[in-house]
Structure formats: C-alpha cells, structure tokens
Write an enzyme that holds these catalytic residues in place. Sequence first.
Site, PDB file in Angstrom:
ATOM      1  N   LYS A 142       0.845  -1.206   0.000  1.00  0.00           N
ATOM      2  CA  LYS A 142       0.000   0.000   0.000  1.00  0.00           C
ATOM      3  C   LYS A 142       0.874   1.248   0.000  1.00  0.00           C
ATOM      4  O   LYS A 142       1.934   1.281   0.640  1.00  0.00           O
ATOM      5  CB  LYS A 142      -0.910  -0.023   1.229  1.00  0.00           C
ATOM      6  CG  LYS A 142      -1.962   1.086   1.263  1.00  0.00           C
ATOM      7  CD  LYS A 142      -2.860   0.932   2.482  1.00  0.00           C
ATOM      8  CE  LYS A 142      -3.916   2.020   2.543  1.00  0.00           C
ATOM      9  NZ  LYS A 142      -4.808   1.878   3.716  1.00  0.00           N
ATOM     10  N   SER A 196      -9.598   1.508   2.809  1.00  0.00           N
ATOM     11  CA  SER A 196      -8.766   2.318   1.936  1.00  0.00           C
ATOM     12  C   SER A 196      -7.648   1.547   1.244  1.00  0.00           C
ATOM     13  O   SER A 196      -6.991   2.077   0.347  1.00  0.00           O
ATOM     14  CB  SER A 196      -8.142   3.470   2.733  1.00  0.00           C
ATOM     15  OG  SER A 196      -7.271   2.967   3.752  1.00  0.00           O
ATOM     16  N   SER A 209      -9.903  -0.715   6.994  1.00  0.00           N
ATOM     17  CA  SER A 209      -9.353  -0.477   5.663  1.00  0.00           C
ATOM     18  C   SER A 209      -8.643  -1.663   5.034  1.00  0.00           C
ATOM     19  O   SER A 209      -8.359  -1.635   3.840  1.00  0.00           O
ATOM     20  CB  SER A 209      -8.386   0.718   5.707  1.00  0.00           C
ATOM     21  OG  SER A 209      -9.106   1.913   5.864  1.00  0.00           O
TER      22      SER A 209
END
Length: 500
Positions: free
Chosen positions: A75, A150, A174
Amino acid sequence: MSRPARSLALAARLLREGRLSCEEHARDVLDRCAEHASCNAFVTLDADRLLTAARAADHAGPARRPLHGIPLAVKDNIDVALLPTTAGTPALRHHRPGRSAEVWRRLAGAGALALGKTGMHELAYGVTGQNAAFGTVGNPVVPGYICGGSSSGTAAAVAAGLAPAGLGTDTGGSVRIPAALCGLVGMRPTTGRYPAAGVLRISRTRDTVGVIATDLADVAFLDGLLAADPAERYAYPRAPSPRPDGRIRLLLPRRAWTGLDPRVAAVAAGCLRELRCAGADLVQVDLPDPADLLGEAALPVPLHETWHELAFYLARCETCGDPGELIRRIASPDVADVLAPLLHGPVVPDERYRHALRVQDDLAGAAVGLLREHRADAFLSPTTILPAAPADVGAEVSVLGRPEPVFLSYIRNTAFAAVMGWPSISLPAGTTPEGLPVGLLLDTPPHTDRFLLALAARCAGIWRSSAEPPAAPPTATLEEEPCPTCGTPTRSTCPPIWPA
C-alpha cells in the site's frame, strides 16, 4: 505466458525447487499487470527495478529464504526505499523515502520483492477506493463495482492474481473491508503487533499494518514474519479451544446482525447453518449500538490524532514538510471535507478525545466480560452490512431502501475491533446471486492473533461448503433426509467438528 501462482506457498515452492526462475515469475507477473491495468491497482509499478531484483535473486545461490523472489504488493502509505510514497495525495507525489518501513524490511529480509505501490483512498480516509488524484481502483472480481478501501489497490492486485498477497493498513476497517468486497482474507493484527516505523499513519491509537491474501495459510505465514515475536515466525498457528469439549462457541452481537442487506444476510445465514450443523454454539449477545460507537469513539480519535501523525511523518519528507500544505492540496472532495477543518485548529477537543478513549476501554471491558461469561472463542459478524456498491457511488448508499452515508455503512461492523485494538480477520463467506463477494468477521481479544488464525481455519473449513456452490443441485434423497444434528433438510449428514 503462464499464470502467476495465486498462493504464496505455491509460488515459494516453485521458486525454491527451481521449477520457475525468479525472473520468469517476475515477467509473468508484469504481463498480468499489463492485462489488468484497467483496474488501476498500482500507483507505482517499476518493471525494470523488479526484473533487476529478480535476476539478483536467481543468482543468490542455493540458500533460499522463505519468500525468495516473490513479488508482493505494498500500500502506498508504507515506505519502500527509493519508491514513491504518495499516500494517494498530490503533495506527496514526488516523495521518495530513502529507507523502507520496518514491516517491509522484515518481508524483504525473508526474500520478498516489491512488485509496486498500490492505490488507496486518499490519506486512508475512505472506504470506496475512489481517488481524485490517482484514479479510482476498480474491483477485478466484479467490474463496475467498488473495491473497498482504503487498502483498495492491494486488494485489487491480490484479487486479480497480480500478487499472492500484500500489505495494507487498517484504521477502522481499511484492510478487512476491501478483502471482504473482493472475496479475500484480510487480517488486522493486535494494534502494535507489527512495527509502525516508516508508515504514514493517521492515528497512532488505531492504525496498524495488515495483510491481504487469497489463502488463510498465507496470511498466517506473513503474520509470523511481521510479528514482533521471533518465536512466531515460520510457524502455522495451533491453538486449542478454551472450552473443554473442544467445540467452537461464537458470540453474535445483535446490533451487528441487524439492518443487513438481504443478500448479505442470505450468505451469512448459510454459514451460520453450517456452523450449527458442525456442532458449534452460536450465542446472541448485546453490545453498544455500532452507530453510537462510531460517533463516540471510532471517529473522534483519528480526527484528534491525524494532524500530529502527519507532522511526525512529514518531518522526514523533503518534498512536503507542512501538514497544512498537504491538507490544502487534497484532491478528493470527501477527504477534503473531513480534513480541511483541521487547518483552523483541533476539531475534536481534548475532553471529547479523552471521553472517546474511556468509551473504548469500557467497550473492551464489556466485550471481554461477555467472552468470559459464555466461555466463548470470538465474536462473529458480517464484515460489511452490504456488498460492493456500484463504482460511481456517491456520498450515500441505499441500505434497506434508506439513504445512508457510505463511510459509516461500510465500517459499521469493522470499527468494533479497531476501536479496542483487537485482532480481527475477514474471511470469504460466499457470493450474492450477482457474484458480489460477502465476508464474515472474527474478532478476539488483544494478543490472541495466533489463536484467531487457528480459529479462522476451523470456521472457514466448516462453511467452505456453503461458500462454494455445489457441482449439482441437491437431490431428492438429500432433501428427504434431514440433518440429525440440526434438522436442516439440505444434507444427509453434518460435517464433523474440527478435532480439538
């Protein structure tokens, strides 16, 4: 071109046995990334860097490390040295940290290669994967629907078969939300179990790096590598049930099971039926209303801590050292609406922040008390109350015919563990008639991560028959022979409980 291995364990075995070279595997992965470029999983994908690292791995000699030559997704708020860390926001577009985050150093030390940095909801403040600066991440399982967020890009990369696993971060859900919406396994560990150095966090109290993979065993393996305790590395978790009879007992918070989209409810009901058939005890209990929890504890704490966390990270950033500048340049309107008020001072007063911390402590005490009272293993709930929404969803989504905020709807059940700092794992539970994945969530107290993984293996094994459609419709004979355990007229015998 061959298809890259979807399983981390399989890829590791092929590379270790020399049946596939690291460079060949890297080229296969890059070819597949090109095929799936439309899902926008990656913000940064440096093919030359990956191939150079793969060639070096091929010449490393016979001593092969556990993740030798395996590309993983990372990420884009987790530092990988000399690759950009943008956190999905324009002010950090050219930020290239010189040192990797400690979590990535641990995986790289085990032989992993960085496939690329994955797209995310801007600054991790969202649940859809929509991003006005770098583009929306699409769901490769069901095109035209949101991927969740996310940690959107990591979930998309794993679901599309571009990487067998990857790293995300989880503040309120997330990691687990996109895992559920993409049919994957997503784990948030006990807060503090994985090191936070080199991660752009929005909350020191809530944020943690988490793992997304297609296979539960891969999540367990990566958890061992990432954990602070070296004794847990390389070992698959084995944990007994706290009950003498070895049977599973799970607590179902009533509020978490109300207001579900009928499609989610139908899939979840099938899993509950499988658990009961296997002899598991399912007990309904009362916990605070999730809506109250979100307002009192889940949202105020990150909002109080975000400015300080941004300032701490940006102090080592050469391209943008001011939180105010970063916030003023936010591209996504939904994120700007939340964070722009910070430019005028704290939006959560100290007293409200302290109240939120007291609420989370009270909740944790009540939750542990219920587990002890019922001698239960874990809490079980649907990961999300509705499946993936269409990709063009706005600020609201329909929940049982009523317009509700997208953000609050998707984190309603995942916020429970995040607020208390508990380990939590989302497991694939099945799909809706439209093919939209549904996940179920297991939550256990702090520092029971390996127990949680072992329990998840038991539960997933039990409801796998519910998650996977049968090859043929049930026969009349099966319908006429109700289960001797629960009376359900869909199978002649129930699967046995997993041995204690």
